[in-house]
Design a protein around this motif. Structure first.
Motif, PDB file in Angstrom:
ATOM      1  N   VAL A  30      -7.558   5.945  -1.040  1.00  0.00           N
ATOM      2  CA  VAL A  30      -8.538   6.939  -0.578  1.00  0.00           C
ATOM      3  C   VAL A  30      -7.836   8.063   0.175  1.00  0.00           C
ATOM      4  CG1 VAL A  30     -10.459   7.332   1.013  1.00  0.00           C
ATOM      5  CG2 VAL A  30     -10.522   5.390  -0.560  1.00  0.00           C
ATOM      6  N   GLU A  31      -6.899   7.711   1.041  1.00  0.00           N
ATOM      7  CA  GLU A  31      -6.176   8.726   1.809  1.00  0.00           C
ATOM      8  C   GLU A  31      -5.325   9.623   0.915  1.00  0.00           C
ATOM      9  OE1 GLU A  31      -4.057   6.510   4.760  1.00  0.00           O
ATOM     10  OE2 GLU A  31      -5.889   5.966   5.865  1.00  0.00           O
ATOM     11  N   GLU A  32      -4.931   9.108  -0.252  1.00  0.00           N
ATOM     12  CA  GLU A  32      -4.171   9.915  -1.216  1.00  0.00           C
ATOM     13  C   GLU A  32      -5.079  10.741  -2.119  1.00  0.00           C
ATOM     14  OE1 GLU A  32      -0.850  10.433  -1.500  1.00  0.00           O
ATOM     15  OE2 GLU A  32      -0.689   9.334   0.385  1.00  0.00           O
ATOM     16  N   GLY A  33      -6.388  10.678  -1.869  1.00  0.00           N
ATOM     17  CA  GLY A  33      -7.321  11.538  -2.593  1.00  0.00           C
ATOM     18  C   GLY A  33      -7.918  10.953  -3.859  1.00  0.00           C
ATOM     19  N   ILE A  34      -7.712   9.656  -4.111  1.00  0.00           N
ATOM     20  CA  ILE A  34      -8.315   9.027  -5.293  1.00  0.00           C
ATOM     21  C   ILE A  34      -9.829   8.948  -5.110  1.00  0.00           C
ATOM     22  CG2 ILE A  34      -8.490   6.887  -6.628  1.00  0.00           C
ATOM     23  CD1 ILE A  34      -5.929   8.421  -7.157  1.00  0.00           C
ATOM     24  N   LYS A  35     -10.566   9.360  -6.143  1.00  0.00           N
ATOM     25  CA  LYS A  35     -12.026   9.377  -6.079  1.00  0.00           C
ATOM     26  C   LYS A  35     -12.687   8.415  -7.062  1.00  0.00           C
ATOM     27  CE  LYS A  35     -12.803  12.347  -2.809  1.00  0.00           C
ATOM     28  NZ  LYS A  35     -13.464  11.876  -1.558  1.00  0.00           N
ATOM     29  N   ILE A  36     -11.879   7.779  -7.927  1.00  0.00           N
ATOM     30  CA  ILE A  36     -12.429   6.862  -8.927  1.00  0.00           C
ATOM     31  C   ILE A  36     -11.741   5.509  -8.777  1.00  0.00           C
ATOM     32  CG2 ILE A  36     -12.810   6.423 -11.373  1.00  0.00           C
ATOM     33  CD1 ILE A  36     -12.464   9.472 -11.826  1.00  0.00           C
ATOM     34  N   PRO A  62      -3.546 -13.979  -0.049  1.00  0.00           N
ATOM     35  CA  PRO A  62      -4.281 -12.779  -0.459  1.00  0.00           C
ATOM     36  C   PRO A  62      -3.532 -11.498  -0.124  1.00  0.00           C
ATOM     37  CG  PRO A  62      -5.708 -14.318   0.710  1.00  0.00           C
ATOM     38  CD  PRO A  62      -4.311 -14.819   0.886  1.00  0.00           C
ATOM     39  N   PRO A  63      -3.509 -10.543  -1.061  1.00  0.00           N
ATOM     40  CA  PRO A  63      -2.885  -9.242  -0.792  1.00  0.00           C
ATOM     41  C   PRO A  63      -3.682  -8.475   0.263  1.00  0.00           C
ATOM     42  CG  PRO A  63      -3.255  -9.586  -3.152  1.00  0.00           C
ATOM     43  CD  PRO A  63      -4.027 -10.643  -2.429  1.00  0.00           C
ATOM     44  N   ASP A  64      -3.111  -7.388   0.737  1.00  0.00           N
ATOM     45  CA  ASP A  64      -3.778  -6.527   1.712  1.00  0.00           C
ATOM     46  C   ASP A  64      -4.724  -5.585   0.973  1.00  0.00           C
ATOM     47  OD1 ASP A  64      -4.554  -4.935   3.805  1.00  0.00           O
ATOM     48  OD2 ASP A  64      -2.585  -4.011   4.135  1.00  0.00           O
ATOM     49  N   TYR A  65      -5.844  -6.155   0.505  1.00  0.00           N
ATOM     50  CA  TYR A  65      -6.792  -5.362  -0.279  1.00  0.00           C
ATOM     51  C   TYR A  65      -7.244  -4.118   0.482  1.00  0.00           C
ATOM     52  CZ  TYR A  65      -7.249  -9.495  -3.314  1.00  0.00           C
ATOM     53  OH  TYR A  65      -7.008 -10.551  -4.160  1.00  0.00           O
ATOM     54  N   GLU A  66      -7.582  -4.300   1.746  1.00  0.00           N
ATOM     55  CA  GLU A  66      -8.058  -3.176   2.551  1.00  0.00           C
ATOM     56  C   GLU A  66      -6.980  -2.103   2.679  1.00  0.00           C
ATOM     57  OE1 GLU A  66      -9.617  -2.202   7.085  1.00  0.00           O
ATOM     58  OE2 GLU A  66      -9.787  -4.252   6.309  1.00  0.00           O
ATOM     59  N   GLY A  67      -5.742  -2.526   2.835  1.00  0.00           N
ATOM     60  CA  GLY A  67      -4.645  -1.562   2.954  1.00  0.00           C
ATOM     61  C   GLY A  67      -4.466  -0.754   1.679  1.00  0.00           C
ATOM     62  N   TYR A  68      -4.541  -1.419   0.517  1.00  0.00           N
ATOM     63  CA  TYR A  68      -4.437  -0.711  -0.765  1.00  0.00           C
ATOM     64  C   TYR A  68      -5.595   0.276  -0.912  1.00  0.00           C
ATOM     65  CZ  TYR A  68      -0.759  -3.809  -2.615  1.00  0.00           C
ATOM     66  OH  TYR A  68       0.423  -4.477  -2.828  1.00  0.00           O
ATOM     67  N   ALA A  69      -6.794  -0.160  -0.561  1.00  0.00           N
ATOM     68  CA  ALA A  69      -7.975   0.692  -0.697  1.00  0.00           C
ATOM     69  C   ALA A  69      -7.850   1.941   0.180  1.00  0.00           C
ATOM     70  CB  ALA A  69      -9.232  -0.094  -0.331  1.00  0.00           C
ATOM     71  N   PRO A 110       0.812  -1.214   0.000  1.00  0.00           N
ATOM     72  CA  PRO A 110       0.000   0.000   0.000  1.00  0.00           C
ATOM     73  C   PRO A 110       0.852   1.274   0.000  1.00  0.00           C
ATOM     74  CG  PRO A 110      -0.982  -1.619   1.457  1.00  0.00           C
ATOM     75  CD  PRO A 110       0.347  -2.182   1.035  1.00  0.00           C
ATOM     76  N   ASP A 111       1.968   1.279   0.702  1.00  0.00           N
ATOM     77  CA  ASP A 111       2.822   2.462   0.714  1.00  0.00           C
ATOM     78  C   ASP A 111       3.428   2.725  -0.662  1.00  0.00           C
ATOM     79  OD1 ASP A 111       2.348   3.157   3.331  1.00  0.00           O
ATOM     80  OD2 ASP A 111       4.081   2.083   4.129  1.00  0.00           O
ATOM     81  N   ALA A 112       3.756   1.650  -1.375  1.00  0.00           N
ATOM     82  CA  ALA A 112       4.275   1.815  -2.738  1.00  0.00           C
ATOM     83  C   ALA A 112       3.194   2.386  -3.651  1.00  0.00           C
ATOM     84  CB  ALA A 112       4.774   0.475  -3.272  1.00  0.00           C
ATOM     85  N   LEU A 113       1.932   1.994  -3.417  1.00  0.00           N
ATOM     86  CA  LEU A 113       0.826   2.559  -4.197  1.00  0.00           C
ATOM     87  C   LEU A 113       0.715   4.056  -3.938  1.00  0.00           C
ATOM     88  CD1 LEU A 113      -1.636   2.351  -6.035  1.00  0.00           C
ATOM     89  CD2 LEU A 113      -2.994   1.675  -4.033  1.00  0.00           C
ATOM     90  N   ARG A 114       0.912   4.478  -2.695  1.00  0.00           N
ATOM     91  CA  ARG A 114       0.889   5.921  -2.390  1.00  0.00           C
ATOM     92  C   ARG A 114       1.907   6.664  -3.247  1.00  0.00           C
ATOM     93  NH1 ARG A 114      -1.682   7.261   2.452  1.00  0.00           N
ATOM     94  NH2 ARG A 114      -2.137   5.508   3.841  1.00  0.00           N
TER      95      ARG A 114
END
Length: 328
Positions: free
Chosen positions: A91-97, A80-87, A50-54
Protein backbone atom coordinates in the motif's frame (compact mmCIF):
# COMPACT_ATOMS: atom_id res chain seq x y z
CA UNK A 1 -12.27 -5.06 -27.80
CA UNK A 2 -13.82 -7.08 -24.97
CA UNK A 3 -15.31 -4.68 -22.42
CA UNK A 4 -16.52 -6.10 -19.09
CA UNK A 5 -16.98 -4.80 -15.54
CA UNK A 6 -13.46 -6.14 -14.84
CA UNK A 7 -11.75 -4.20 -17.62
CA UNK A 8 -13.56 -1.03 -16.55
CA UNK A 9 -12.75 -1.46 -12.85
CA UNK A 10 -9.07 -2.34 -13.27
CA UNK A 11 -8.30 -0.17 -16.27
CA UNK A 12 -7.09 -3.07 -18.42
CA UNK A 13 -7.80 -3.91 -22.07
CA UNK A 14 -8.30 -7.69 -21.86
CA UNK A 15 -10.27 -9.35 -19.01
CA UNK A 16 -7.41 -11.66 -18.05
CA UNK A 17 -5.67 -11.74 -14.67
CA UNK A 18 -2.35 -13.49 -14.11
CA UNK A 19 -2.92 -15.33 -10.86
CA UNK A 20 -0.49 -14.99 -7.97
CA UNK A 21 1.94 -17.94 -8.16
CA UNK A 22 4.65 -18.73 -5.64
CA UNK A 23 8.14 -18.31 -7.14
CA UNK A 24 6.59 -17.33 -10.50
CA UNK A 25 4.88 -13.96 -9.97
CA UNK A 26 8.06 -11.90 -10.40
CA UNK A 27 8.51 -8.44 -11.98
CA UNK A 28 9.44 -9.53 -15.52
CA UNK A 29 6.35 -11.72 -15.96
CA UNK A 30 4.02 -9.33 -14.15
CA UNK A 31 5.11 -6.36 -16.25
CA UNK A 32 4.82 -8.37 -19.48
CA UNK A 33 1.22 -9.39 -18.70
CA UNK A 34 0.23 -5.82 -17.83
CA UNK A 35 2.00 -4.36 -20.87
CA UNK A 36 0.10 -6.84 -23.06
CA UNK A 37 -3.26 -5.62 -21.75
CA UNK A 38 -4.02 -8.00 -18.88
CA UNK A 39 -3.41 -7.61 -15.16
CA UNK A 40 -0.05 -8.84 -13.91
CA UNK A 41 0.11 -9.85 -10.25
CA UNK A 42 3.21 -9.93 -8.04
CA UNK A 43 3.21 -12.71 -5.45
CA UNK A 44 4.07 -11.09 -2.13
CA UNK A 45 5.21 -14.24 -0.34
CA UNK A 46 7.69 -15.07 -3.09
CA UNK A 47 9.68 -12.19 -1.63
CA UNK A 48 11.59 -12.96 1.60
CA UNK A 49 10.41 -9.81 3.39
CA UNK A 50 8.14 -6.76 3.07
CA UNK A 51 11.16 -4.65 2.13
CA UNK A 52 12.02 -7.09 -0.66
CA UNK A 53 8.43 -6.73 -1.91
CA UNK A 54 8.96 -2.95 -2.07
CA UNK A 55 11.95 -3.52 -4.34
CA UNK A 56 9.97 -5.93 -6.54
CA UNK A 57 7.18 -3.37 -6.92
CA UNK A 58 9.69 -0.70 -7.92
CA UNK A 59 11.37 -3.09 -10.37
CA UNK A 60 7.99 -3.84 -11.96
CA UNK A 61 7.24 -0.14 -12.34
CA UNK A 62 10.49 0.27 -14.28
CA UNK A 63 9.10 -2.21 -16.82
CA UNK A 64 5.50 -1.02 -17.19
CA UNK A 65 3.31 2.00 -16.58
CA UNK A 66 0.17 -0.15 -16.75
CA UNK A 67 -1.83 -1.32 -13.69
CA UNK A 68 -0.60 -4.39 -11.82
CA UNK A 69 -1.53 -5.98 -8.52
CA UNK A 70 -0.12 -7.87 -5.54
CA UNK A 71 -1.28 -11.26 -4.29
CA UNK A 72 -1.30 -12.16 -0.59
CA UNK A 73 -2.37 -15.72 0.18
CA UNK A 74 -3.04 -16.82 3.75
CA UNK A 75 -2.34 -20.53 4.19
CA UNK A 76 -1.80 -22.86 7.16
CA UNK A 77 1.87 -22.72 8.10
CA UNK A 78 4.06 -23.43 11.11
CA UNK A 79 5.66 -19.98 10.98
CA UNK A 80 3.15 -17.46 9.60
CA UNK A 81 4.67 -14.75 7.37
CA UNK A 82 4.33 -11.07 8.24
CA UNK A 83 1.11 -10.67 6.28
CA UNK A 84 0.42 -7.23 7.74
CA UNK A 85 3.94 -6.07 6.89
CA UNK A 86 3.60 -7.20 3.26
CA UNK A 87 0.20 -5.51 2.99
CA UNK A 88 1.43 -2.21 4.42
CA UNK A 89 4.55 -2.22 2.26
CA UNK A 90 2.50 -2.70 -0.92
CA UNK A 91 0.00 0.00 0.00
CA UNK A 92 2.80 2.42 0.88
CA UNK A 93 4.37 1.70 -2.53
CA UNK A 94 1.13 2.82 -4.18
CA UNK A 95 -0.41 -0.55 -5.12
CA UNK A 96 -4.17 -0.17 -5.56
CA UNK A 97 -5.16 -3.69 -6.68
CA UNK A 98 -4.84 -6.75 -4.45
CA UNK A 99 -5.64 -10.41 -4.92
CA UNK A 100 -6.33 -12.19 -1.63
CA UNK A 101 -6.90 -15.85 -0.94
CA UNK A 102 -6.87 -18.34 1.91
CA UNK A 103 -7.98 -18.45 5.51
CA UNK A 104 -9.65 -15.60 7.38
CA UNK A 105 -8.97 -12.74 4.94
CA UNK A 106 -11.27 -10.34 6.83
CA UNK A 107 -8.59 -8.18 8.49
CA UNK A 108 -6.60 -7.85 5.24
CA UNK A 109 -9.69 -6.96 3.21
CA UNK A 110 -10.75 -4.39 5.79
CA UNK A 111 -7.28 -2.80 5.70
CA UNK A 112 -7.13 -2.65 1.90
CA UNK A 113 -10.61 -1.17 1.63
CA UNK A 114 -9.73 1.45 4.27
CA UNK A 115 -6.90 2.51 1.97
CA UNK A 116 -9.14 2.86 -1.09
CA UNK A 117 -7.84 -0.29 -2.79
CA UNK A 118 -9.59 -2.74 -5.12
CA UNK A 119 -9.74 -6.30 -3.74
CA UNK A 120 -10.13 -9.46 -5.81
CA UNK A 121 -10.72 -12.41 -3.46
CA UNK A 122 -10.32 -16.02 -4.56
CA UNK A 123 -12.86 -18.60 -3.28
CA UNK A 124 -13.49 -22.29 -3.95
CA UNK A 125 -17.13 -22.28 -2.78
CA UNK A 126 -20.12 -20.00 -3.25
CA UNK A 127 -20.55 -20.02 0.54
CA UNK A 128 -17.13 -18.43 1.01
CA UNK A 129 -17.75 -16.08 -1.90
CA UNK A 130 -20.86 -14.70 -0.21
CA UNK A 131 -18.90 -14.23 3.01
CA UNK A 132 -16.19 -12.27 1.15
CA UNK A 133 -18.90 -10.25 -0.58
CA UNK A 134 -20.19 -9.20 2.83
CA UNK A 135 -16.66 -8.12 3.76
CA UNK A 136 -16.73 -5.65 0.87
CA UNK A 137 -14.55 -7.20 -1.84
CA UNK A 138 -14.87 -5.67 -5.30
CA UNK A 139 -14.42 -8.83 -7.40
CA UNK A 140 -14.63 -12.52 -6.59
CA UNK A 141 -12.37 -15.09 -8.25
CA UNK A 142 -14.29 -18.35 -8.37
CA UNK A 143 -11.76 -21.19 -8.26
CA UNK A 144 -12.93 -24.51 -9.69
CA UNK A 145 -11.61 -27.99 -8.91
CA UNK A 146 -9.61 -27.88 -12.15
CA UNK A 147 -7.14 -25.37 -10.75
CA UNK A 148 -3.50 -25.74 -9.76
CA UNK A 149 -2.67 -25.33 -6.11
CA UNK A 150 -5.43 -25.49 -3.51
CA UNK A 151 -8.93 -26.24 -4.91
CA UNK A 152 -10.60 -26.62 -1.51
CA UNK A 153 -12.14 -29.81 -0.17
CA UNK A 154 -15.51 -29.92 -1.93
CA UNK A 155 -14.40 -31.03 -5.43
CA UNK A 156 -16.80 -28.80 -7.38
CA UNK A 157 -15.87 -27.95 -10.95
CA UNK A 158 -15.95 -24.50 -12.48
CA UNK A 159 -19.06 -25.02 -14.64
CA UNK A 160 -21.32 -25.48 -11.64
CA UNK A 161 -19.59 -22.87 -9.46
CA UNK A 162 -19.80 -20.19 -12.16
CA UNK A 163 -23.42 -20.93 -12.99
CA UNK A 164 -24.31 -20.61 -9.30
CA UNK A 165 -22.26 -17.42 -9.04
CA UNK A 166 -24.30 -15.86 -11.84
CA UNK A 167 -27.47 -16.43 -9.86
CA UNK A 168 -26.28 -15.70 -6.34
CA UNK A 169 -23.48 -13.12 -6.29
CA UNK A 170 -23.96 -9.36 -6.44
CA UNK A 171 -20.41 -8.24 -7.31
CA UNK A 172 -18.52 -9.11 -10.53
CA UNK A 173 -16.65 -12.41 -10.55
CA UNK A 174 -13.95 -14.01 -12.66
CA UNK A 175 -13.35 -17.67 -13.50
CA UNK A 176 -10.23 -19.33 -12.12
CA UNK A 177 -9.03 -22.84 -12.81
CA UNK A 178 -9.21 -24.70 -16.12
CA UNK A 179 -8.71 -21.63 -18.34
CA UNK A 180 -5.86 -21.57 -20.85
CA UNK A 181 -7.29 -20.55 -24.20
CA UNK A 182 -9.93 -18.47 -25.97
CA UNK A 183 -12.63 -21.13 -25.63
CA UNK A 184 -12.14 -21.01 -21.88
CA UNK A 185 -12.38 -17.22 -21.83
CA UNK A 186 -15.45 -17.17 -24.09
CA UNK A 187 -17.07 -19.92 -22.02
CA UNK A 188 -16.43 -18.04 -18.78
CA UNK A 189 -18.00 -14.89 -20.21
CA UNK A 190 -21.02 -16.94 -21.31
CA UNK A 191 -21.32 -18.23 -17.74
CA UNK A 192 -21.57 -14.67 -16.49
CA UNK A 193 -17.96 -14.06 -15.50
CA UNK A 194 -16.38 -10.65 -16.06
CA UNK A 195 -13.05 -12.24 -16.98
CA UNK A 196 -10.65 -15.04 -16.12
CA UNK A 197 -7.69 -15.80 -13.93
CA UNK A 198 -4.89 -17.88 -15.51
CA UNK A 199 -1.90 -19.35 -13.70
CA UNK A 200 -0.45 -22.43 -15.39
CA UNK A 201 -0.82 -20.88 -18.85
CA UNK A 202 1.36 -17.92 -17.81
CA UNK A 203 3.96 -20.28 -16.34
CA UNK A 204 4.55 -21.44 -19.90
CA UNK A 205 5.46 -18.10 -21.50
CA UNK A 206 8.78 -16.58 -22.57
CA UNK A 207 8.78 -14.10 -19.67
CA UNK A 208 7.98 -16.70 -17.00
CA UNK A 209 10.98 -17.10 -14.66
CA UNK A 210 10.85 -20.90 -14.51
CA UNK A 211 13.45 -23.10 -16.22
CA UNK A 212 12.89 -23.82 -19.92
CA UNK A 213 12.92 -27.59 -19.22
CA UNK A 214 9.82 -27.19 -17.04
CA UNK A 215 8.07 -25.17 -19.73
CA UNK A 216 8.84 -27.93 -22.23
CA UNK A 217 7.55 -30.50 -19.75
CA UNK A 218 4.25 -28.62 -19.54
CA UNK A 219 3.96 -28.54 -23.34
CA UNK A 220 4.64 -32.29 -23.55
CA UNK A 221 2.10 -33.20 -20.84
CA UNK A 222 -1.63 -33.87 -20.89
CA UNK A 223 -4.53 -33.17 -18.56
CA UNK A 224 -3.84 -36.56 -16.93
CA UNK A 225 -0.43 -35.46 -15.65
CA UNK A 226 -1.49 -33.84 -12.39
CA UNK A 227 -2.32 -35.40 -9.03
CA UNK A 228 -3.78 -34.30 -5.71
CA UNK A 229 -1.68 -34.46 -2.55
CA UNK A 230 -2.65 -33.68 1.06
CA UNK A 231 -6.14 -35.10 0.50
CA UNK A 232 -6.03 -37.04 3.75
CA UNK A 233 -4.68 -33.96 5.55
CA UNK A 234 -7.67 -31.90 4.35
CA UNK A 235 -5.40 -29.40 2.62
CA UNK A 236 -5.74 -30.69 -0.95
CA UNK A 237 -3.29 -29.38 -3.54
CA UNK A 238 -3.12 -30.15 -7.26
CA UNK A 239 0.49 -30.60 -8.40
CA UNK A 240 2.39 -32.05 -11.33
CA UNK A 241 2.39 -35.86 -11.27
CA UNK A 242 6.06 -36.63 -10.70
CA UNK A 243 7.99 -39.14 -8.59
CA UNK A 244 7.86 -37.00 -5.45
CA UNK A 245 4.10 -36.35 -5.70
CA UNK A 246 3.36 -40.05 -6.20
CA UNK A 247 5.53 -40.89 -3.18
CA UNK A 248 3.49 -38.45 -1.08
CA UNK A 249 0.24 -40.03 -2.28
CA UNK A 250 1.57 -43.51 -1.46
CA UNK A 251 2.46 -42.41 2.10
CA UNK A 252 -1.00 -40.89 2.54
CA UNK A 253 -2.61 -44.17 1.45
CA UNK A 254 -0.91 -46.29 4.11
CA UNK A 255 -3.45 -48.07 6.37
CA UNK A 256 -2.35 -46.04 9.37
CA UNK A 257 -2.69 -42.80 7.43
CA UNK A 258 -0.13 -40.00 7.43
CA UNK A 259 0.77 -36.89 9.36
CA UNK A 260 2.36 -33.84 7.80
CA UNK A 261 5.66 -34.76 9.48
CA UNK A 262 5.73 -37.96 7.39
CA UNK A 263 5.93 -35.97 4.14
CA UNK A 264 7.47 -32.69 5.29
CA UNK A 265 10.85 -33.26 3.61
CA UNK A 266 9.26 -34.40 0.35
CA UNK A 267 7.04 -31.33 0.05
CA UNK A 268 9.62 -28.76 1.14
CA UNK A 269 9.05 -25.38 -0.47
CA UNK A 270 12.75 -25.06 -1.19
CA UNK A 271 12.70 -28.29 -3.20
CA UNK A 272 9.73 -27.00 -5.17
CA UNK A 273 11.50 -23.72 -5.84
CA UNK A 274 14.58 -25.58 -7.08
CA UNK A 275 12.47 -27.33 -9.73
CA UNK A 276 11.95 -23.96 -11.38
CA UNK A 277 15.66 -23.10 -11.05
CA UNK A 278 17.41 -26.36 -12.00
CA UNK A 279 14.85 -27.63 -14.52
CA UNK A 280 14.49 -31.12 -12.99
CA UNK A 281 10.74 -31.87 -12.96
CA UNK A 282 11.23 -34.67 -10.40
CA UNK A 283 13.25 -32.68 -7.87
CA UNK A 284 10.28 -31.52 -5.79
CA UNK A 285 6.59 -30.68 -5.67
CA UNK A 286 5.38 -28.04 -8.16
CA UNK A 287 1.91 -26.75 -8.96
CA UNK A 288 0.19 -27.36 -12.28
CA UNK A 289 -3.45 -27.26 -13.34
CA UNK A 290 -5.14 -29.65 -15.75
CA UNK A 291 -4.87 -26.87 -18.33
CA UNK A 292 -1.49 -28.41 -19.17
CA UNK A 293 -3.57 -30.51 -21.56
CA UNK A 294 -4.37 -27.31 -23.49
CA UNK A 295 -0.87 -25.81 -23.58
CA UNK A 296 1.12 -26.58 -26.72
CA UNK A 297 3.57 -23.68 -27.07
CA UNK A 298 5.68 -21.12 -25.20
CA UNK A 299 4.61 -17.68 -26.52
CA UNK A 300 5.47 -14.23 -25.21
CA UNK A 301 2.76 -12.73 -23.01
CA UNK A 302 2.03 -10.23 -25.79
CA UNK A 303 1.51 -13.03 -28.32
CA UNK A 304 -0.63 -15.04 -25.91
CA UNK A 305 -2.95 -12.19 -24.95
CA UNK A 306 -3.29 -10.94 -28.53
CA UNK A 307 -4.29 -14.45 -29.56
CA UNK A 308 -6.73 -14.78 -26.65
CA UNK A 309 -8.35 -11.48 -27.52
CA UNK A 310 -8.80 -12.10 -31.24
CA UNK A 311 -9.88 -15.75 -30.95
CA UNK A 312 -12.36 -14.97 -28.17
CA UNK A 313 -13.94 -12.28 -30.33
CA UNK A 314 -14.20 -14.78 -33.22
CA UNK A 315 -15.85 -17.38 -30.97
CA UNK A 316 -18.36 -14.89 -29.56
CA UNK A 317 -19.22 -13.62 -33.04
CA UNK A 318 -19.61 -17.21 -34.23
CA UNK A 319 -22.03 -17.98 -31.43
CA UNK A 320 -24.05 -14.91 -32.31
CA UNK A 321 -24.36 -16.15 -35.90
CA UNK A 322 -25.40 -19.60 -34.70
CA UNK A 323 -28.12 -18.14 -32.50
CA UNK A 324 -29.46 -16.03 -35.37
CA UNK A 325 -29.52 -19.00 -37.73
CA UNK A 326 -31.34 -21.15 -35.19
CA UNK A 327 -34.25 -18.67 -35.28
CA UNK A 328 -34.64 -18.60 -39.06
Amino acid sequence: MIVTPLTKLLGIRIPVVQGGMQWVGLPKLVAAVSEAGGLGVLTALTQPSPDALRIAIRDTRKLTTKPFGVNITLLPTINPPDYEGYARAAVEEGIKIFETAGNNPGPLIKFFKSQGCIVVHKCTTIRHAKSAERLGVDVLSIDGFECAGHPGEEDIGGLVLLARAAKELKVPYIASGGIADARGLAGALALGAAGVNMGTRFMCTVESPIHHNIKEKIVASTEQDTVHIFRTLHNTARVFKNKVALEVVAIERKPAGAKFEDVRDLVSGNRGRMVYENGDPDYGIWSAGITIGLIHDIPTCAELLKRLESETEEIINGLHTTVLKSHL
